[in-house]
Design an enzyme around this catalytic site. Structure first.
Site, PDB file in Angstrom:
ATOM      1  N   GLU A 331       5.821  -7.183  -3.915  1.00  6.81           N
ATOM      2  CA  GLU A 331       4.703  -6.566  -3.216  1.00  6.81           C
ATOM      3  C   GLU A 331       5.134  -5.280  -2.523  1.00  6.81           C
ATOM      4  O   GLU A 331       6.131  -5.264  -1.803  1.00  6.81           O
ATOM      5  CB  GLU A 331       4.164  -7.488  -2.124  1.00  6.81           C
ATOM      6  CG  GLU A 331       3.847  -8.908  -2.547  1.00  6.81           C
ATOM      7  CD  GLU A 331       3.645  -9.812  -1.342  1.00  6.81           C
ATOM      8  OE1 GLU A 331       2.766 -10.673  -1.421  1.00  6.81           O
ATOM      9  OE2 GLU A 331       4.368  -9.652  -0.326  1.00  6.81           O
ATOM     10  N   CYS A 332       4.395  -4.224  -2.710  1.00 10.17           N
ATOM     11  CA  CYS A 332       4.533  -2.971  -1.981  1.00 10.17           C
ATOM     12  C   CYS A 332       5.986  -2.472  -1.959  1.00 10.17           C
ATOM     13  O   CYS A 332       6.455  -1.915  -2.936  1.00 10.17           O
ATOM     14  CB  CYS A 332       3.973  -3.114  -0.564  1.00 10.17           C
ATOM     15  SG  CYS A 332       3.496  -1.536   0.174  1.00 10.17           S
ATOM     16  N   GLY A 333       6.733  -2.684  -0.877  1.00 11.62           N
ATOM     17  CA  GLY A 333       8.117  -2.246  -0.842  1.00 11.62           C
ATOM     18  C   GLY A 333       8.942  -2.891  -1.935  1.00 11.62           C
ATOM     19  O   GLY A 333       9.821  -2.252  -2.524  1.00 11.62           O
TER      20      GLY A 333
END
Length: 449
Positions: A331-333
């Site tokens: 997710e994301c990072g």
């Protein structure tokens, strides 16, 4: 079903920047020093504020989000995680009435307080105001149905408190004290909000200085008495059925670069039969041994690009594992870490695209995901809610999901296969436990090979 009559409060604000986290942290520590058994919560999807609650209490703070979970589920969460002899403190999000799309109070702090029968205290920073302060508080008190029962004035000196208190009380709510400026306890911020708790070597000293100020300026006895008026809660939660007959080991990236996780996501994975194995892409050389899955959460990889890039053995370990079919949620990072590069620094190289940091928020907020094809999390057409908040921009965001905001704006994003989910949006497993169960089942399938 069990009932919980423990006292609790929601600390709301007039808007972002009014000092909700500072006041909440100060009150938590002050009450803790008095021997109160505390549980802390954060309204909405924020990751950083709960880290400060956790730093004070030494136990996880949990998110309560009415976009992800219905009112019955939220009440159950509170009932389950506040000890019967304890005391619950909920920090609000943004302004008291700010909800989904910015045009409703759905999933706002006001909605959460109403749905849970929790008395709310409004934190107000009266900078640059005099009599207008009363008009502002009166507006919050009368705008819509609410549980507001008091006010705390933030950033007010002891010498000016009586002046502002007299004005604020014209709005019809009792003023329960003030928190003065404490320069030595200021917490710096950056593009995603406050710096994280783990980055502050003197955090304990800062928190204690804030607690000292709260002891002097805030009527803690009145706050505790107000909390006693909270309505009883009922826990209707039924444990999830295990998704595997034997434990599966899921490696979880946990360090300063990867620290954005919902505590409830860990609970869901454990209920489903997973053992979570923490590791650090920053400092460890390789993935943990004998793992069946990988969870790469969000965080600040952009602050540690050089260190992540230089840890080539770890990058290669992760790339090899994923390309060989290790079930992975990123997710994301975590998604950024799987790209070819971030701001030119080499990353794990799993996905055929790169990203760079910008100076403004990219598409952000609550989103409903619809799968464009069968994948690790769900079948084609499967839907679940997610949240997006980032400053990074990828050359290619993927096309395996259709994202639709509550206002109707839509776009394709995310990379997915039968063993991978990777994209900017963050997942909240309790909102759709089947996506977590599918992840765990895939891990068990791999383990059984």
């Amino acid at each position: 079903m069990t009932q919980n009559n423990a006292p609790r409060l929601l600390l709301a604000g007039t808007g972002s920047g009014c000092g909700k986290t500072t006041v909440t942290t100060a009150i938590l520590r002050a009450l803790q020093r008095r021997g109160v058994t505390l549980s802390a919560f954060k309204c909405g999807p924020d990751y950083i504020d709960p880290m400060f609650h956790t730093a004070v209490l030494g136990v996880p703070s949990r998110n309560l989000d009415l976009f992800f979970e219905d009112e019955v589920g939220i009440r159950s969460q509170l009932a389950r995680h506040i000890r019967p002899d304890g005391f619950g403190v909920i920090e609000g999000v943004m302004g008291f009435y700010d909800g989904v799309s910015g045009t409703t109070d759905t999933a706002s702090a006001a909605h959460l307080a109403r749905a849970t029968g929790t008395p709310a205290v409004l934190i107000v920073r009266p900078k640059g105001q005099s009599l207008s302060l009363a008009a502002q508080i009166h507006g919050f008190r009368t705008f819509a149905e609410n549980t507001l029962a008091g006010v705390i004035l933030n950033g007010v000196s002891a010498g000016m408190y009586s002046f502002y208190k007299q004005i604020a009380e014209k709005a019809g709510l009792p003023v329960l004290g003030f928190l003065p400026p404490v320069p030595e306890a200021e917490i710096p911020d950056r593009h995603l909000g406050l710096v994280t708790a783990d980055e502050l070597s003197d955090l304990r000293e800062k928190i204690d200085r804030l607690a000292d100020a709260a002891e002097e300026g805030i009527d803690l006895h009145a706050l505790c008495a107000l909390a006693q008026t909270a309505k009883p809660l009922t826990d209707t939660h039924m444990p999830l059925a295990r998704a595997t007959d034997f434990p599966v080991r899921i490696a979880v990236a946990k360090d300063r670069a990867f620290c954005f996780y919902y505590e409830d996501n860990f609970d869901v994975l454990r209920e489903l039969g997973a053992e979570l194995v923490p590791f650090s892409p920053l400092t460890d050389e390789r993935l943990p041994e004998n793992i069946d899955g990988l969870y790469l959460g969000g965080g600040y990889p952009e602050l540690y690009e050089k260190q992540l890039s230089e840890n080539e053995i770890m990058r290669d370990s992760i790339k090899t594992a994923i390309l060989n079919g290790l079930p992975t949620v990123a997710e994301c990072g975590g998604f950024l870490y799987l790209l070819q590069s971030l701001d030119g620094a080499a990353m794990a190289g799993v996905l055929p695209t790169s990203a760079h940091m910008t100076h403004r928020l990219q598409p952000f907020g609550y989103v409903t995901f619809t799968a464009n094809s069968d994948n690790l999390l769900c079948e084609a057409g499967g839907q679940f809610p997610v949240h997006e908040f980032h400053y990074a921009q990828a050359v290619d965001n993927g096309t395996d999901f259709r994202a639709v905001k509550p206002n109707g704006r839509a776009w394709d994003c995310g990379f997915a296969s039968d063993t991978l989910y990777a994209g900017f949006p963050h997942l909240y497993f309790r909102a759709k436990t089947e996506i977590a169960a599918n992840f765990v089942r895939k891990c068990a399938e791999r383990s059984g090979k």
